[in-house]
Write a protein that holds these residues in place. Structure first.
Motif, short mmCIF file in Angstrom:
data_model
loop_
_atom_site.label_atom_id
_atom_site.label_comp_id
_atom_site.label_asym_id
_atom_site.label_seq_id
_atom_site.Cartn_x
_atom_site.Cartn_y
_atom_site.Cartn_z
N LEU A 1 0.82 -1.25 -0.07
CA LEU A 1 -0.03 -0.10 0.06
C LEU A 1 0.90 1.17 -0.06
O LEU A 1 0.42 2.17 0.32
CB LEU A 1 -0.88 -0.01 1.32
N GLU A 2 2.23 1.08 -0.40
CA GLU A 2 3.15 2.03 -0.29
C GLU A 2 3.81 2.02 -1.65
O GLU A 2 3.90 1.07 -2.16
CB GLU A 2 4.10 1.95 0.81
N ARG A 3 4.37 3.28 -2.25
CA ARG A 3 5.24 3.24 -3.38
C ARG A 3 6.48 2.62 -3.25
O ARG A 3 7.46 3.20 -2.65
CB ARG A 3 5.46 4.77 -3.95
N VAL A 4 6.57 1.51 -3.76
CA VAL A 4 7.77 0.69 -3.64
C VAL A 4 8.19 0.03 -5.08
O VAL A 4 7.12 -0.24 -5.75
CB VAL A 4 7.96 -0.47 -2.79
N VAL A 5 9.33 -0.10 -5.47
CA VAL A 5 9.55 -0.94 -6.93
C VAL A 5 9.66 -2.24 -7.08
O VAL A 5 9.67 -3.09 -8.08
CB VAL A 5 11.04 -0.15 -7.34
N CYS A 6 9.24 -3.10 -5.89
CA CYS A 6 9.40 -4.31 -5.90
C CYS A 6 7.99 -4.98 -5.45
O CYS A 6 8.11 -6.01 -4.87
CB CYS A 6 10.34 -4.90 -5.20
N PRO A 7 6.82 -4.74 -5.64
CA PRO A 7 5.61 -5.28 -5.15
C PRO A 7 5.32 -6.26 -5.97
O PRO A 7 5.31 -6.31 -7.31
CB PRO A 7 4.40 -4.23 -5.33
N ASP A 8 4.41 -7.33 -5.44
CA ASP A 8 3.88 -8.63 -6.14
C ASP A 8 2.43 -7.93 -6.54
O ASP A 8 2.00 -7.87 -7.80
CB ASP A 8 3.93 -9.92 -5.54
N ILE A 9 1.88 -7.15 -5.57
CA ILE A 9 0.78 -6.64 -5.66
C ILE A 9 0.92 -5.36 -5.27
O ILE A 9 1.31 -5.04 -4.24
CB ILE A 9 -0.49 -7.35 -4.99
N TYR A 10 0.27 -4.23 -6.05
CA TYR A 10 0.41 -2.81 -5.62
C TYR A 10 -1.20 -2.46 -5.53
O TYR A 10 -1.81 -2.44 -6.58
CB TYR A 10 1.22 -1.97 -6.25
N ARG A 11 -1.54 -1.80 -4.41
CA ARG A 11 -3.08 -1.37 -4.22
C ARG A 11 -2.84 0.33 -4.34
O ARG A 11 -2.11 0.77 -3.46
CB ARG A 11 -3.68 -1.72 -2.83
N ALA A 12 -3.38 0.74 -5.40
CA ALA A 12 -3.25 2.16 -5.62
C ALA A 12 -4.16 3.23 -4.90
O ALA A 12 -4.91 3.90 -5.25
CB ALA A 12 -3.18 2.50 -7.12
N GLY A 13 -4.15 2.87 -3.49
CA GLY A 13 -5.06 3.62 -2.56
C GLY A 13 -4.67 5.11 -2.65
O GLY A 13 -5.47 6.02 -2.22
N ASP A 14 -3.32 5.45 -2.84
CA ASP A 14 -3.02 6.73 -2.81
C ASP A 14 -3.29 7.55 -4.27
O ASP A 14 -2.84 8.69 -4.63
CB ASP A 14 -1.60 6.98 -2.47
N GLY A 15 -3.57 6.72 -5.16
CA GLY A 15 -3.85 7.11 -6.70
C GLY A 15 -2.57 7.52 -7.33
O GLY A 15 -1.77 6.43 -7.08
N VAL A 16 -2.69 8.12 -8.37
CA VAL A 16 -1.47 8.28 -9.34
C VAL A 16 -0.72 9.57 -9.00
O VAL A 16 -1.36 10.69 -9.09
CB VAL A 16 -1.83 8.26 -10.76
N HIS A 17 0.61 9.61 -8.39
CA HIS A 17 1.13 10.78 -8.23
C HIS A 17 1.18 11.59 -9.11
O HIS A 17 1.21 13.11 -8.91
CB HIS A 17 2.46 10.54 -7.39
N LYS A 18 1.48 11.27 -10.18
CA LYS A 18 1.60 12.11 -11.36
C LYS A 18 0.42 12.91 -11.98
O LYS A 18 0.46 14.06 -12.17
CB LYS A 18 2.16 11.23 -12.87
N VAL A 19 -0.59 12.46 -11.65
CA VAL A 19 -2.14 13.01 -11.96
C VAL A 19 -2.20 13.90 -10.78
O VAL A 19 -2.55 15.24 -10.99
CB VAL A 19 -3.10 11.94 -11.86
N PHE A 20 -1.61 13.73 -9.49
CA PHE A 20 -2.06 14.51 -8.20
C PHE A 20 -1.09 15.70 -8.52
O PHE A 20 -1.65 16.76 -8.09
CB PHE A 20 -1.46 13.94 -7.05
N LEU A 21 -0.07 15.52 -8.98
CA LEU A 21 0.84 16.87 -9.23
C LEU A 21 0.08 17.79 -10.14
O LEU A 21 0.27 19.06 -9.97
CB LEU A 21 2.17 16.52 -9.72
N GLU A 22 -0.30 17.33 -11.17
CA GLU A 22 -0.91 18.12 -12.21
C GLU A 22 -2.43 18.80 -11.94
O GLU A 22 -2.51 19.88 -11.75
CB GLU A 22 -1.45 17.31 -13.24
N VAL A 23 -3.01 18.07 -10.81
CA VAL A 23 -4.32 18.77 -10.21
C VAL A 23 -3.92 19.54 -9.42
O VAL A 23 -4.56 20.76 -9.49
CB VAL A 23 -5.08 17.59 -9.60
N GLU A 24 -3.08 19.49 -8.21
CA GLU A 24 -2.55 20.59 -7.50
C GLU A 24 -1.42 21.71 -7.71
O GLU A 24 -1.27 22.52 -7.03
CB GLU A 24 -1.79 19.64 -6.27
N LYS A 25 -0.96 21.25 -9.19
CA LYS A 25 -0.16 22.14 -9.78
C LYS A 25 1.21 22.49 -8.75
O LYS A 25 1.60 23.43 -8.63
CB LYS A 25 -0.76 23.90 -9.94
#
Length: 335
Positions: free
Chosen positions: A71-95
C-alpha cells in the motif's frame, strides 16, 4: 498459503489507508491466512524523500521469497494497491512543482512500481484509467476493487449533543485531514449560502487558524473539533456530509458517511463519486449544489429518503466483500 507481507511506510491513527490496512489484514486473519505488516524503520527526523528511498531499500533488498502486498510506493511489489492514486496526476491537479525532491522520488518509484507489479488493484474506475493512460499499463493487469467499511449501527451521540449544545439543528459534516486538497474552503463557501444548520469540521490541519478565521469572515456557524476518536458519533448525528475534494482516489469517509445514513456530496474528482447518484456529484469543487442542499435541509421527507438510499448502497460495500475480492486477486497472483 504463503504468508502475506503488507507494506506501509508509517502508522497513522487517523489515516484512511492505514485503517483500511488494519481491516484488510484482520479480515484475512479471520480466514486463517498468515499476514504481517512491515513499517519503515527510518528515523523520524529524516526528510520525507529520504524516508521513501530508505523504505524502498529496506523492503526490496530483503524481499527474497516474501510475497509483498504493498500500500506504499515501492519498486518491488507483487501486488500494489493504488489507494493513494497516481502521483503524477495528483501533481497536475494540485499544480505542484515536480522538482521538489519528494515528488521526484515518488515519480521515479511510481513509474517502475506500476511496471514491476504483477497485479495492480485500483479502488475506483477513475484511478484505473489514470494508471493505464499515464503509464501505458496493460488494462488486464489492473483490477478494480472498491473500498469496504464495517457496516455498523448508528451510535448513540447524546454526549456529543451535550458537549456542543446541539438542539434541533440540521447537522452538516466534513471529516478529513489536509483541508486544502479535500476542500474545506469550498465547504465553508457552500455553507455560507445556506440557512438552518450547524457545521462540524472534524480532522487535523496545520493551518487551522486560517480556516477558523475564514469561517468567521463568511459568518459560518462552524465547529472545528480537530481529530476525534469518536468520529462515528459525528457520522451518526449528521444529516449531510460534504466533501468537495480536488483529488481523491476513493475516500473512505464518503462510504463511512453513507453507512451511517448521511446524504453525501462529493466531486467527480473523487473515485467514491462512482457509487453515488449523479445528482449528488459535484462537477468540480466549485460546483456548490446550493439549491439541492437547501432543499434537503428544508424537506425532512426528502432528506430521509436519500439517507435511506445511501445506507442501502453502503450495504454493498462491506469490508468482508472487499477482503474476499482482494483474496481472489492474491490467489491468482501467487498461483
Amino acid at each position: 498459503m504463503q504468508k502475506i507481507t503488507f507494506l506501509r511506510l508509517k502508522k497513522n491513527k487517523f489515516g484512511g489507508a492505514e485503517n483500511y490496512l488494519v481491516r484488510l489484514s484482520d479480515g484475512l486473519k479471520k480466514l486463517g491466512i498468515e499476514v504481517e505488516i512491515k513499517y519503515s524503520s527510518a528515523p523520524k527526523f529524516l526528510a520525507s524523500w529520504i524516508k521513501a528511498i530508505w523504505y524502498n531499500l529496506e523492503v526490496c533488498l530483503n524481499k527474497k521469497d516474501k510475497f509483498y502486498f504493498s500500500l506504499e510506493r515501492v519498486v518491488c511489489p507483487d501486488i500494489y494497491r493504488a489507494g493513494d492514486g497516481v502521483h503524477k496526476v495528483f501533481l497536475e491537479v494540485e499544480k505542484k512543482s515536480k522538482f521538489n525532491p519528494l515528488h521526484l522520488v515518488y515519480l521515479f518509484i511510481e513509474k517502475r512500481m506500476f511496471k514491476n507489479a504483477k497485479k495492480i488493484i485500483a479502488n475506483s474506475q477513475m484511478v484505473k484509467k489514470q494508471i493505464i493512460n499515464t503509464y501505458n499499463i496493460n488494462p488486464q493487469k489492473v483490477e478494480v476493487i472498491y473500498n469496504g467499511v464495517p457496516i455498523k449501527k448508528i451510535a448513540n451521540f447524546d454526549d456529543i449533543k451535550k458537549e456542543f449544545n446541539i438542539q434541533n439543528e440540521k447537522i452538516l459534516l466534513y471529516v478529513g485531514s489536509g483541508f486544502k486538497r479535500k476542500g474545506v474552503e469550498e465547504v465553508l463557501e457552500i455553507v455560507s449560502k445556506l440557512k438552518n444548520y450547524k457545521l462540524f469540521i472534524v480532522g487535523k490541519e496545520k493551518k487551522m487558524d486560517y480556516y477558523k478565521n475564514l469561517a468567521k469572515e463568511l459568518n459560518v456557524n462552524a465547529i472545528f473539533t480537530g481529530p476525534r476518536s469518536d468520529v462515528n458519533k459525528f457520522y451518526s448525528m449528521a444529516d449531510i456530509f460534504i466533501f468537495p475534494t480536488h483529488y481523491e482516489p476513493f475516500s473512505n469517509v464518503v462510504l463511512e458517511a453513507m453507512s451511517y445514513k448521511c446524504v453525501v456530496f462529493t466531486t467527480a474528482q473523487n473515485g467514491a463519486s462512482e457509487i453515488l447518484d449523479k445528482s449528488f456529484v459535484m462537477k468540480n469543487p466549485k460546483d456548490y449544489k446550493i439549491e439541492l442542499i437547501q432543499k434537503l435541509l428544508d424537506d425532512e421527507n426528502y432528506l430521509n429518503e436519500i439517507k435511506e438510499k445511501n445506507y442501502q448502497i453502503a450495504q454493498n460495500f462491506s469490508i468482508e466483500k472487499n477482503v474476499n475480492e482482494t483474496l481472489k486477486v492474491i490467489n491468482e497472483t501467487i498461483n
